[in-house]
Design a protein around this motif. Sequence first.
Motif, PDB file in Angstrom:
ATOM      1  N   ASN A  95      -4.511   8.387  -6.457  1.00 55.45           N
ATOM      2  CA  ASN A  95      -3.300   7.623  -6.792  1.00 55.45           C
ATOM      3  C   ASN A  95      -2.572   8.150  -8.019  1.00 55.45           C
ATOM      4  O   ASN A  95      -1.354   8.358  -7.989  1.00 55.45           O
ATOM      5  CB  ASN A  95      -3.646   6.147  -6.989  1.00 55.45           C
ATOM      6  CG  ASN A  95      -4.097   5.497  -5.699  1.00 55.45           C
ATOM      7  OD1 ASN A  95      -3.671   5.896  -4.606  1.00 55.45           O
ATOM      8  ND2 ASN A  95      -4.966   4.508  -5.800  1.00 55.45           N
ATOM      9  N   ASP A  96      -3.282   8.366  -9.101  1.00 55.44           N
ATOM     10  CA  ASP A  96      -2.620   8.803 -10.333  1.00 55.44           C
ATOM     11  C   ASP A  96      -2.019  10.202 -10.171  1.00 55.44           C
ATOM     12  O   ASP A  96      -0.883  10.449 -10.572  1.00 55.44           O
ATOM     13  CB  ASP A  96      -3.587   8.777 -11.515  1.00 55.44           C
ATOM     14  CG  ASP A  96      -3.839   7.358 -12.022  1.00 55.44           C
ATOM     15  OD1 ASP A  96      -3.323   6.398 -11.413  1.00 55.44           O
ATOM     16  OD2 ASP A  96      -4.552   7.215 -13.027  1.00 55.44           O
ATOM     17  N   PHE A  97      -2.790  11.102  -9.571  1.00 49.37           N
ATOM     18  CA  PHE A  97      -2.297  12.468  -9.394  1.00 49.37           C
ATOM     19  C   PHE A  97      -1.123  12.488  -8.414  1.00 49.37           C
ATOM     20  O   PHE A  97      -0.129  13.176  -8.635  1.00 49.37           O
ATOM     21  CB  PHE A  97      -3.437  13.372  -8.933  1.00 49.37           C
ATOM     22  CG  PHE A  97      -3.077  14.833  -8.843  1.00 49.37           C
ATOM     23  CD1 PHE A  97      -2.134  15.416  -9.663  1.00 49.37           C
ATOM     24  CD2 PHE A  97      -3.733  15.639  -7.923  1.00 49.37           C
ATOM     25  CE1 PHE A  97      -1.822  16.768  -9.576  1.00 49.37           C
ATOM     26  CE2 PHE A  97      -3.425  16.995  -7.827  1.00 49.37           C
ATOM     27  CZ  PHE A  97      -2.469  17.558  -8.644  1.00 49.37           C
ATOM     28  N   PHE A  98      -1.197  11.704  -7.340  1.00 49.11           N
ATOM     29  CA  PHE A  98      -0.103  11.687  -6.383  1.00 49.11           C
ATOM     30  C   PHE A  98       1.199  11.247  -7.049  1.00 49.11           C
ATOM     31  O   PHE A  98       2.264  11.819  -6.788  1.00 49.11           O
ATOM     32  CB  PHE A  98      -0.426  10.782  -5.190  1.00 49.11           C
ATOM     33  CG  PHE A  98       0.694  10.723  -4.183  1.00 49.11           C
ATOM     34  CD1 PHE A  98       1.017  11.822  -3.411  1.00 49.11           C
ATOM     35  CD2 PHE A  98       1.440   9.571  -4.029  1.00 49.11           C
ATOM     36  CE1 PHE A  98       2.058  11.784  -2.491  1.00 49.11           C
ATOM     37  CE2 PHE A  98       2.488   9.505  -3.119  1.00 49.11           C
ATOM     38  CZ  PHE A  98       2.795  10.616  -2.350  1.00 49.11           C
ATOM     39  N   ARG A 144      -2.027  12.903   1.436  1.00 47.97           N
ATOM     40  CA  ARG A 144      -1.864  11.583   2.066  1.00 47.97           C
ATOM     41  C   ARG A 144      -0.582  11.456   2.872  1.00 47.97           C
ATOM     42  O   ARG A 144      -0.446  10.527   3.668  1.00 47.97           O
ATOM     43  CB  ARG A 144      -1.905  10.477   1.017  1.00 47.97           C
ATOM     44  CG  ARG A 144      -0.755  10.546   0.035  1.00 47.97           C
ATOM     45  CD  ARG A 144      -0.737   9.400  -0.951  1.00 47.97           C
ATOM     46  NE  ARG A 144      -1.972   9.373  -1.709  1.00 47.97           N
ATOM     47  CZ  ARG A 144      -2.299   8.392  -2.535  1.00 47.97           C
ATOM     48  NH1 ARG A 144      -1.492   7.379  -2.727  1.00 47.97           N
ATOM     49  NH2 ARG A 144      -3.428   8.433  -3.199  1.00 47.97           N
ATOM     50  N   GLN A 145       0.361  12.356   2.660  1.00 47.68           N
ATOM     51  CA  GLN A 145       1.621  12.289   3.407  1.00 47.68           C
ATOM     52  C   GLN A 145       1.510  12.911   4.793  1.00 47.68           C
ATOM     53  O   GLN A 145       2.408  12.736   5.623  1.00 47.68           O
ATOM     54  CB  GLN A 145       2.733  12.967   2.619  1.00 47.68           C
ATOM     55  CG  GLN A 145       3.075  12.226   1.334  1.00 47.68           C
ATOM     56  CD  GLN A 145       4.156  12.937   0.571  1.00 47.68           C
ATOM     57  OE1 GLN A 145       3.868  13.790  -0.261  1.00 47.68           O
ATOM     58  NE2 GLN A 145       5.399  12.597   0.882  1.00 47.68           N
ATOM     59  N   VAL A 146       0.408  13.644   5.058  1.00 47.38           N
ATOM     60  CA  VAL A 146       0.250  14.303   6.355  1.00 47.38           C
ATOM     61  C   VAL A 146      -1.026  13.892   7.082  1.00 47.38           C
ATOM     62  O   VAL A 146      -1.205  14.244   8.249  1.00 47.38           O
ATOM     63  CB  VAL A 146       0.328  15.842   6.233  1.00 47.38           C
ATOM     64  CG1 VAL A 146       1.672  16.264   5.656  1.00 47.38           C
ATOM     65  CG2 VAL A 146      -0.819  16.409   5.414  1.00 47.38           C
ATOM     66  N   ARG A 147      -1.920  13.169   6.421  1.00 42.56           N
ATOM     67  CA  ARG A 147      -3.187  12.719   7.003  1.00 42.56           C
ATOM     68  C   ARG A 147      -3.530  11.329   6.462  1.00 42.56           C
ATOM     69  O   ARG A 147      -3.121  10.987   5.359  1.00 42.56           O
ATOM     70  CB  ARG A 147      -4.338  13.669   6.648  1.00 42.56           C
ATOM     71  CG  ARG A 147      -4.196  15.081   7.170  1.00 42.56           C
ATOM     72  CD  ARG A 147      -4.363  15.204   8.647  1.00 42.56           C
ATOM     73  NE  ARG A 147      -5.761  14.973   9.021  1.00 42.56           N
ATOM     74  CZ  ARG A 147      -6.182  14.854  10.269  1.00 42.56           C
ATOM     75  NH1 ARG A 147      -5.335  14.919  11.249  1.00 42.56           N
ATOM     76  NH2 ARG A 147      -7.440  14.665  10.529  1.00 42.56           N
ATOM     77  N   PRO A 148      -4.336  10.560   7.189  1.00 38.08           N
ATOM     78  CA  PRO A 148      -4.737   9.237   6.703  1.00 38.08           C
ATOM     79  C   PRO A 148      -5.842   9.361   5.646  1.00 38.08           C
ATOM     80  O   PRO A 148      -7.027   9.371   5.955  1.00 38.08           O
ATOM     81  CB  PRO A 148      -5.243   8.535   7.973  1.00 38.08           C
ATOM     82  CG  PRO A 148      -5.730   9.645   8.844  1.00 38.08           C
ATOM     83  CD  PRO A 148      -4.841  10.830   8.536  1.00 38.08           C
ATOM     84  N   THR A 149      -5.451   9.507   4.396  1.00 40.78           N
ATOM     85  CA  THR A 149      -6.378   9.734   3.292  1.00 40.78           C
ATOM     86  C   THR A 149      -5.761   9.220   2.003  1.00 40.78           C
ATOM     87  O   THR A 149      -4.543   9.037   1.928  1.00 40.78           O
ATOM     88  CB  THR A 149      -6.707  11.243   3.167  1.00 40.78           C
ATOM     89  OG1 THR A 149      -7.579  11.454   2.061  1.00 40.78           O
ATOM     90  CG2 THR A 149      -5.459  12.087   2.980  1.00 40.78           C
ATOM     91  N   GLU A 150      -6.580   9.004   0.998  1.00 42.19           N
ATOM     92  CA  GLU A 150      -6.088   8.644  -0.327  1.00 42.19           C
ATOM     93  C   GLU A 150      -5.792   9.893  -1.171  1.00 42.19           C
ATOM     94  O   GLU A 150      -5.268   9.796  -2.277  1.00 42.19           O
ATOM     95  CB  GLU A 150      -7.111   7.762  -1.053  1.00 42.19           C
ATOM     96  CG  GLU A 150      -7.282   6.393  -0.409  1.00 42.19           C
ATOM     97  CD  GLU A 150      -6.007   5.574  -0.422  1.00 42.19           C
ATOM     98  OE1 GLU A 150      -5.366   5.477  -1.477  1.00 42.19           O
ATOM     99  OE2 GLU A 150      -5.636   5.032   0.642  1.00 42.19           O
TER     100      GLU A 150
END
Length: 177
Positions: A157-160, A147-153
């Motif tokens: 959330n929990d793993f990030f 999600r830090q390099v592309r528009p995605t989830e």
Amino acid sequence: MAEFEITIISRAEWGARPPKSRVNMTSPVPYVIIHHSYEPDVCLNRSQCEKYVRGIQNFHMDTRGWDDIGYNFLVGGNGDVFEGRGWDVVGAQAGPDWNSCSIGICLIGNFTNKLPPKEAIAAGKALIPLGVEKKKVVTNYTLYGHRQVRPTECPGNDFFKLVTQWDHWKPRNYTTE
């Protein structure tokens, strides 16, 4: 040396299709990007994980039209690591600005509202210092969630939230620039 012993299952062992083409990676790369598969959900044994990895490859090649499975490596819930494109081939996992300068590691499962199994987390983390040891990843690499390099989830959330606590993770917000 990696602190956690990992098993890398080769493409031949998991029954990969041959790639349509391949582009060699210039190593070492400065980035590691962490993903989750979202679908399918977590696999817990080798035969189930092999089936899931083949399914991901089929989806990437047949539906998305890519040359091969997108990720460099995939990690099953039991901690087995599956060779995707491997260390030496450019992936299709983070977009054109990132694919040729990063290793993409996908933990198989949907980790939007739960964490991967501890075996998968340990194996995914252990793969990174192995890449450094093999001189495929620079020593001072930067770790990002997809999600830090592309528009995605992705990677969920929990793993990030967990990935932000790993060594070498750096803050970065995705922008369209």
